[in-house]
Design a protein around this motif. Structure first.
Motif, PDB file in Angstrom:
ATOM      1  N   LEU A  21      33.533  10.835  21.012  1.00  0.00           N
ATOM      2  CA  LEU A  21      32.554   9.798  21.350  1.00  0.00           C
ATOM      3  C   LEU A  21      31.878   9.277  20.088  1.00  0.00           C
ATOM      4  O   LEU A  21      31.637   8.073  19.956  1.00  0.00           O
ATOM      5  N   SER A  22      31.601  10.152  19.135  1.00  0.00           N
ATOM      6  CA  SER A  22      31.067   9.707  17.842  1.00  0.00           C
ATOM      7  C   SER A  22      32.052   8.758  17.163  1.00  0.00           C
ATOM      8  O   SER A  22      31.663   7.705  16.645  1.00  0.00           O
ATOM      9  N   ASN A  23      33.335   9.131  17.173  1.00  0.00           N
ATOM     10  CA  ASN A  23      34.364   8.265  16.563  1.00  0.00           C
ATOM     11  C   ASN A  23      34.390   6.900  17.228  1.00  0.00           C
ATOM     12  O   ASN A  23      34.496   5.867  16.555  1.00  0.00           O
ATOM     13  N   GLU A  24      34.291   6.881  18.549  1.00  0.00           N
ATOM     14  CA  GLU A  24      34.289   5.620  19.291  1.00  0.00           C
ATOM     15  C   GLU A  24      33.085   4.759  18.898  1.00  0.00           C
ATOM     16  O   GLU A  24      33.205   3.543  18.709  1.00  0.00           O
ATOM     17  N   GLU A  32      24.714   3.411  10.917  1.00  0.00           N
ATOM     18  CA  GLU A  32      23.676   4.317  10.423  1.00  0.00           C
ATOM     19  C   GLU A  32      23.913   5.741  10.918  1.00  0.00           C
ATOM     20  O   GLU A  32      24.635   5.967  11.873  1.00  0.00           O
ATOM     21  N   ASN A  33      23.265   6.693  10.274  1.00  0.00           N
ATOM     22  CA  ASN A  33      23.357   8.102  10.661  1.00  0.00           C
ATOM     23  C   ASN A  33      22.896   8.270  12.106  1.00  0.00           C
ATOM     24  O   ASN A  33      21.945   7.617  12.533  1.00  0.00           O
ATOM     25  N   PHE A  34      23.575   9.172  12.835  1.00  0.00           N
ATOM     26  CA  PHE A  34      23.137   9.440  14.201  1.00  0.00           C
ATOM     27  C   PHE A  34      23.518  10.840  14.644  1.00  0.00           C
ATOM     28  O   PHE A  34      24.515  11.398  14.218  1.00  0.00           O
ATOM     29  N   LEU A  35      22.664  11.387  15.487  1.00  0.00           N
ATOM     30  CA  LEU A  35      22.880  12.681  16.116  1.00  0.00           C
ATOM     31  C   LEU A  35      23.332  12.383  17.538  1.00  0.00           C
ATOM     32  O   LEU A  35      22.664  11.650  18.253  1.00  0.00           O
ATOM     33  N   LEU A  36      24.478  12.911  17.928  1.00  0.00           N
ATOM     34  CA  LEU A  36      24.957  12.771  19.299  1.00  0.00           C
ATOM     35  C   LEU A  36      24.898  14.147  19.951  1.00  0.00           C
ATOM     36  O   LEU A  36      25.507  15.104  19.468  1.00  0.00           O
ATOM     37  N   ASN A  37      24.129  14.232  21.024  1.00  0.00           N
ATOM     38  CA  ASN A  37      23.932  15.473  21.758  1.00  0.00           C
ATOM     39  C   ASN A  37      24.295  15.216  23.216  1.00  0.00           C
ATOM     40  O   ASN A  37      24.140  14.099  23.702  1.00  0.00           O
ATOM     41  N   CYS A  38      24.798  16.228  23.905  1.00  0.00           N
ATOM     42  CA  CYS A  38      25.128  16.043  25.321  1.00  0.00           C
ATOM     43  C   CYS A  38      24.743  17.290  26.114  1.00  0.00           C
ATOM     44  O   CYS A  38      24.511  18.354  25.550  1.00  0.00           O
ATOM     45  N   ASP A  39      24.694  17.097  27.439  1.00  0.00           N
ATOM     46  CA  ASP A  39      24.392  18.217  28.331  1.00  0.00           C
ATOM     47  C   ASP A  39      25.611  19.106  28.553  1.00  0.00           C
ATOM     48  O   ASP A  39      25.488  20.322  28.630  1.00  0.00           O
ATOM     49  N   SER A  54      32.031  23.272  27.298  1.00  0.00           N
ATOM     50  CA  SER A  54      30.672  23.762  27.109  1.00  0.00           C
ATOM     51  C   SER A  54      29.800  23.314  28.272  1.00  0.00           C
ATOM     52  O   SER A  54      29.857  22.165  28.696  1.00  0.00           O
ATOM     53  N   GLN A  55      28.982  24.218  28.746  1.00  0.00           N
ATOM     54  CA  GLN A  55      28.200  23.985  29.952  1.00  0.00           C
ATOM     55  C   GLN A  55      26.773  23.543  29.659  1.00  0.00           C
ATOM     56  O   GLN A  55      26.270  23.715  28.550  1.00  0.00           O
ATOM     57  N   ARG A  56      26.146  23.006  30.703  1.00  0.00           N
ATOM     58  CA  ARG A  56      24.736  22.590  30.648  1.00  0.00           C
ATOM     59  C   ARG A  56      23.869  23.774  30.210  1.00  0.00           C
ATOM     60  O   ARG A  56      24.119  24.906  30.603  1.00  0.00           O
ATOM     61  N   GLY A  57      22.872  23.483  29.407  1.00  0.00           N
ATOM     62  CA  GLY A  57      21.956  24.522  28.948  1.00  0.00           C
ATOM     63  C   GLY A  57      22.229  24.986  27.530  1.00  0.00           C
ATOM     64  O   GLY A  57      21.497  25.808  26.999  1.00  0.00           O
ATOM     65  N   ASN A  58      23.275  24.439  26.904  1.00  0.00           N
ATOM     66  CA  ASN A  58      23.609  24.812  25.535  1.00  0.00           C
ATOM     67  C   ASN A  58      23.318  23.654  24.580  1.00  0.00           C
ATOM     68  O   ASN A  58      23.182  22.515  25.010  1.00  0.00           O
ATOM     69  N   ALA A  59      23.223  23.949  23.306  1.00  0.00           N
ATOM     70  CA  ALA A  59      23.008  22.925  22.283  1.00  0.00           C
ATOM     71  C   ALA A  59      24.375  22.443  21.805  1.00  0.00           C
ATOM     72  O   ALA A  59      25.086  23.173  21.118  1.00  0.00           O
ATOM     73  N   LEU A  60      24.747  21.231  22.191  1.00  0.00           N
ATOM     74  CA  LEU A  60      26.064  20.656  21.894  1.00  0.00           C
ATOM     75  C   LEU A  60      25.845  19.385  21.086  1.00  0.00           C
ATOM     76  O   LEU A  60      25.449  18.364  21.631  1.00  0.00           O
ATOM     77  N   THR A  61      26.133  19.442  19.791  1.00  0.00           N
ATOM     78  CA  THR A  61      25.661  18.399  18.892  1.00  0.00           C
ATOM     79  C   THR A  61      26.664  18.055  17.806  1.00  0.00           C
ATOM     80  O   THR A  61      27.293  18.947  17.238  1.00  0.00           O
ATOM     81  N   THR A  62      26.754  16.759  17.504  1.00  0.00           N
ATOM     82  CA  THR A  62      27.438  16.284  16.299  1.00  0.00           C
ATOM     83  C   THR A  62      26.475  15.385  15.541  1.00  0.00           C
ATOM     84  O   THR A  62      25.998  14.381  16.084  1.00  0.00           O
TER      85      THR A  62
END
Length: 178
Positions: A21-24, A32-39, A54-62
């Motif tokens: 999704l970041s690549n897209e 610009e710089n961006f943090l992409l996080n999801c549930d 990866s499930q809801r409740g975890n820190a999932l970040t690029t």
């Protein structure tokens, strides 16, 4: 890096994975710089291109950082700087102590895995990704033969941080270390 690295925060619900999704977003003109996080991630990627759901409740970040923000002298150290940031922040909130398994894992005191780290480059962005098991563990079928058993921070900490806020805190800390 002594200066504050600015980044936009983008939060999604359920997605396939933060890296594609970041690549897209970059392909569509993100400059610009961006943090992409999801549930949740339904088709995340671990090391060795292994699937990592990866499930809801975890820190999932690029964290996507333009290469002009990345000091060339620290590029080789980037995975280590990310690991140190996560390690120190987890040790600050936990009753147990964590360790680093070079180059891309954070381990609980029993040597089980609480976090994985990936560093990629896409076009003129460096992608600094991490998944921290805060309240959920991956299914054991995702673990390669001989791989580390997963654990969750919830088993080692009384006060679990909110995933997006913890991700933002970590990304700010990582940027300061670059």
């Amino acid at each position: 890096m002594n200066e504050e690295v600015p980044f936009e925060v983008i939060h999604e619900g359920i997605i396939e994975s933060t890296i594609p999704l970041s690549n897209e977003m970059i392909d569509k003109g993100k400059k610009e710089n961006f943090l992409l996080n999801c549930d949740e991630q339904t088709n995340g990627r671990g090391s060795g291109n292994r699937k990592w759901v990866s499930q809801r409740g975890n820190a999932l970040t690029t964290l996507n950082i333009r290469e002009n923000y990345m000091p060339k002298e620290t590029l080789k150290l980037t995975p280590f700087l990310i690991a140190i940031s996560i390690y120190e922040n987890l040790n600050n909130i936990s009753k147990d102590k964590f360790g680093i398994k070079w180059p891309n894992d954070i381990l609980c005191s029993d040597k089980s895995k609480v976090c994985g780290i990936l560093v990629d480059k896409y076009k003129d962005f460096y992608q600094l990704s991490f998944a921290i098991n805060l309240t959920q563990c991956p299914d054991l079928s995702q673990i390669r033969k001989g791989g580390r058993k997963p654990c969750k921070l919830e088993n080692h900490c009384n006060n679990i941080p909110e995933p997006l806020e913890f991700s933002k805190l970590l990304c700010k800390d990582i940027c300061k270390r670059l």
